[in-house]
Design a protein around this motif. Structure first.
Motif, short mmCIF file in Angstrom:
data_model
loop_
_atom_site.label_atom_id
_atom_site.label_comp_id
_atom_site.label_asym_id
_atom_site.label_seq_id
_atom_site.Cartn_x
_atom_site.Cartn_y
_atom_site.Cartn_z
N GLY A 219 0.82 -1.20 0.00
CA GLY A 219 0.00 0.00 0.00
C GLY A 219 0.85 1.25 0.00
O GLY A 219 2.07 1.19 0.20
N ARG A 220 0.21 2.36 -0.19
CA ARG A 220 0.89 3.66 -0.18
C ARG A 220 1.09 4.12 1.26
O ARG A 220 0.26 3.82 2.13
CB ARG A 220 0.06 4.67 -0.97
CG ARG A 220 -0.06 4.31 -2.43
CD ARG A 220 -1.20 5.03 -3.13
NE ARG A 220 -1.01 6.49 -3.15
CZ ARG A 220 -1.89 7.35 -3.66
NH1 ARG A 220 -3.02 6.90 -4.19
NH2 ARG A 220 -1.64 8.65 -3.65
N GLU A 239 2.42 12.07 1.14
CA GLU A 239 2.75 10.70 0.75
C GLU A 239 4.26 10.53 0.67
O GLU A 239 4.98 11.42 0.19
CB GLU A 239 2.12 10.34 -0.60
CG GLU A 239 2.42 8.92 -1.05
CD GLU A 239 1.58 8.44 -2.22
OE1 GLU A 239 1.67 7.25 -2.57
OE2 GLU A 239 0.82 9.28 -2.77
N LEU A 266 -4.84 12.07 -3.82
CA LEU A 266 -5.89 11.18 -3.34
C LEU A 266 -7.25 11.77 -3.67
O LEU A 266 -7.39 13.00 -3.75
CB LEU A 266 -5.79 11.01 -1.81
CG LEU A 266 -4.59 10.26 -1.24
CD1 LEU A 266 -4.44 10.56 0.25
CD2 LEU A 266 -4.75 8.76 -1.47
N ALA A 270 -11.23 10.12 0.24
CA ALA A 270 -10.14 9.43 0.93
C ALA A 270 -9.39 10.40 1.84
O ALA A 270 -8.99 10.05 2.96
CB ALA A 270 -9.18 8.80 -0.08
N TYR A 297 -2.26 2.93 2.81
CA TYR A 297 -3.49 3.01 2.02
C TYR A 297 -3.50 1.85 1.05
O TYR A 297 -2.73 1.80 0.09
CB TYR A 297 -3.56 4.34 1.27
CG TYR A 297 -4.86 4.59 0.55
CD1 TYR A 297 -6.08 4.27 1.14
CD2 TYR A 297 -4.87 5.15 -0.72
CE1 TYR A 297 -7.28 4.51 0.48
CE2 TYR A 297 -6.06 5.42 -1.38
CZ TYR A 297 -7.26 5.09 -0.78
OH TYR A 297 -8.45 5.33 -1.42
N GLU A 298 -4.35 0.88 1.30
CA GLU A 298 -4.50 -0.32 0.48
C GLU A 298 -5.58 -0.06 -0.55
O GLU A 298 -6.77 -0.29 -0.29
CB GLU A 298 -4.88 -1.50 1.38
CG GLU A 298 -4.05 -2.73 1.17
CD GLU A 298 -4.49 -3.88 2.07
OE1 GLU A 298 -3.61 -4.60 2.55
OE2 GLU A 298 -5.71 -4.06 2.29
N GLU A 299 -5.19 0.45 -1.70
CA GLU A 299 -6.16 0.77 -2.75
C GLU A 299 -6.79 -0.52 -3.27
O GLU A 299 -6.10 -1.48 -3.59
CB GLU A 299 -5.48 1.53 -3.88
CG GLU A 299 -5.00 2.91 -3.49
CD GLU A 299 -4.31 3.62 -4.62
OE1 GLU A 299 -4.90 4.55 -5.19
OE2 GLU A 299 -3.16 3.24 -4.92
N GLY A 300 -8.11 -0.53 -3.36
CA GLY A 300 -8.80 -1.71 -3.84
C GLY A 300 -8.87 -2.83 -2.81
O GLY A 300 -9.36 -3.93 -3.11
N GLY A 303 -8.40 -0.35 2.39
CA GLY A 303 -8.39 1.10 2.54
C GLY A 303 -7.34 1.55 3.54
O GLY A 303 -6.19 1.11 3.50
N TRP A 304 -7.72 2.42 4.48
CA TRP A 304 -6.79 3.00 5.44
C TRP A 304 -6.45 2.03 6.57
O TRP A 304 -7.35 1.43 7.17
CB TRP A 304 -7.35 4.29 6.03
CG TRP A 304 -7.48 5.39 5.03
CD1 TRP A 304 -8.61 5.98 4.58
CD2 TRP A 304 -6.40 6.02 4.33
NE1 TRP A 304 -8.33 6.95 3.65
CE2 TRP A 304 -6.97 7.00 3.48
CE3 TRP A 304 -5.01 5.87 4.33
CZ2 TRP A 304 -6.22 7.81 2.64
CZ3 TRP A 304 -4.25 6.67 3.49
CH2 TRP A 304 -4.85 7.63 2.67
#
Length: 357
Positions: A219-220, A239, A266, A270, A297-300, A303-304
């Motif tokens: 994640g980011r 970020e 983002l 978000a 941040y786990e996109e898809g 999430g947070w």
């Protein structure tokens, strides 16, 4: 009639592995503080724990001279009580810039409470809890703040061999291994198999007897700065685009390989969600003054996910905390003013409590 200057004692250095980071933070706080509002007293703590009043730096500040990037620990040795307590007519505020153990963990904050001095940042309880990543996770979980999966290992209490099996079965590989009471990514390792996990745990135990083992999150890495007391403000998120396997000490302070993007690119929803989670974590952990709250941040995916809460974030040129506030509209000198005002607000409130039965 002129307003008396606030006597601002800046504590830096310290005995932790983050000693050098603290010296850089201190140099930049001193350079940014408004000399028309503060009489700055730099006090360095060397790696033996001896306190020094840095008169040379104080004189350079008063003369408007440019300070070096890292503040030396120099000057006459001093008694902590005497250097912290100025003349009775002076209003003294202490700004601890002591990253890591014996500075960020509630120990210095407890001393300042005994001296009845206002100080910037979190109090004893929140400093101690946030410094201990294991306790942070327990409280955040009770507050309903999402996190990645983790296992805590306590040396001398938990079975050292069983923990290897538990990690493989419950978290899988790879994992990140961290000392519970340390910051600036000191003692952190990435383990991809059982042998590396064993070595990583032993490495982390050099710094603490409690170790956190976390699943590796794809994640980011997003951070939010928080400023306030009971009704905190949050910054635009920033970020970190890492230059290695994870955002390690070298990326943060030595190589400059990490790319910092403020504000983080983002969606608006978000951004609103992470700012809400950051404020929730700040309040749940009873923080005051300032904190930097770090997320994945786990996109898809989920999430947070809360990573950690730093109660004395870095104030170096590459540090996210002042940069995020600058992007949100608070310049570095104004940020120092806000932190001092918040310290005085907390001190007034605590001083008003009755000591009678």
């Amino acid at each position: 009639m002129s307003i008396p200057l606030i006597r601002l004692v800046v504590l830096y250095g310290g005995v932790s592995a983050e000693h050098d980071v603290s010296r850089v933070s201190a140099a930049h706080v001193l350079a940014a503080a408004d000399r028309t509002k503060y009489r700055i007293i730099p006090v360095g703590i060397d790696q033996r724990g001896v306190w020094h009043r840095n008169d040379a730096a104080a004189e350079a500040i008063a003369a408007g001279a440019e300070l070096p990037n890292s503040l030396e620990i120099e000057g006459p040795t001093v008694n902590p009580f005497e250097v912290l307590n100025g003349p009775p007519e002076d209003l003294t505020v202490v700004f601890p810039l002591l990253h890591g153990p014996h500075g960020e963990d509630g120990t210095v904050q407890g001393m300042l409470e005994l001296f009845k001095l206002p100080y910037v940042g979190c109090g004893v309880l929140s400093s101690s809890v946030c410094m201990d990543k294991a306790m942070t996770k327990e409280i955040a979980a009770r507050a309903g703040i999402p996190q990645c999966r983790w296992i805590t290992f306590r040396d001398g209490v938990d079975d050292a061999r069983q923990i290897l099996t538990d990690v493989e079965e419950q978290l899988g590989m790879p994992v990140f291994v961290k000392p519970a009471n340390m910051g600036s990514s000191v003692g952190v390792s990435r383990a991809q198999n059982r042998e590396e996990l064993d070595a990583a745990i032993n490495h982390a135990l050099r710094y603490d007897d409690v170790v956190i083992i976390e699943e590796a999150v794809v994640g980011r890495e997003i951070e939010v700065a928080v400023l306030g007391n009971t009704a905190p403000d949050t910054s635009l998120p920033g970020e970190v685009k890492i230059g290695s396997d994870f955002y390690d000490y070298a990326d943060k302070y030595l190589t400059g390989a990490a790319e910092l993007m403020i504000p983080a690119p983002l969606p608006e929803d978000a951004i609103a969600q992470i700012r809400e989670y950051a404020a929730d974590a700040f309040i749940a952990l009873r923080c005051a003054g300032m904190a930097r709250v770090d997320f994945f941040y786990e996109e898809g995916g989920r999430g947070w996910l809360l990573n950690e809460v730093n109660t004395i974030p870095g104030f170096t040129p590459s540090s996210m905390y002042p940069k995020m506030w600058e992007a949100t509209g608070i310049a570095y000198p104004d940020l120092i003013d806000r932190l001092v005002a918040l310290a005085l607000e907390v001190h007034r409130r605590r001083s008003s409590f009755s000591t009678e039965h």
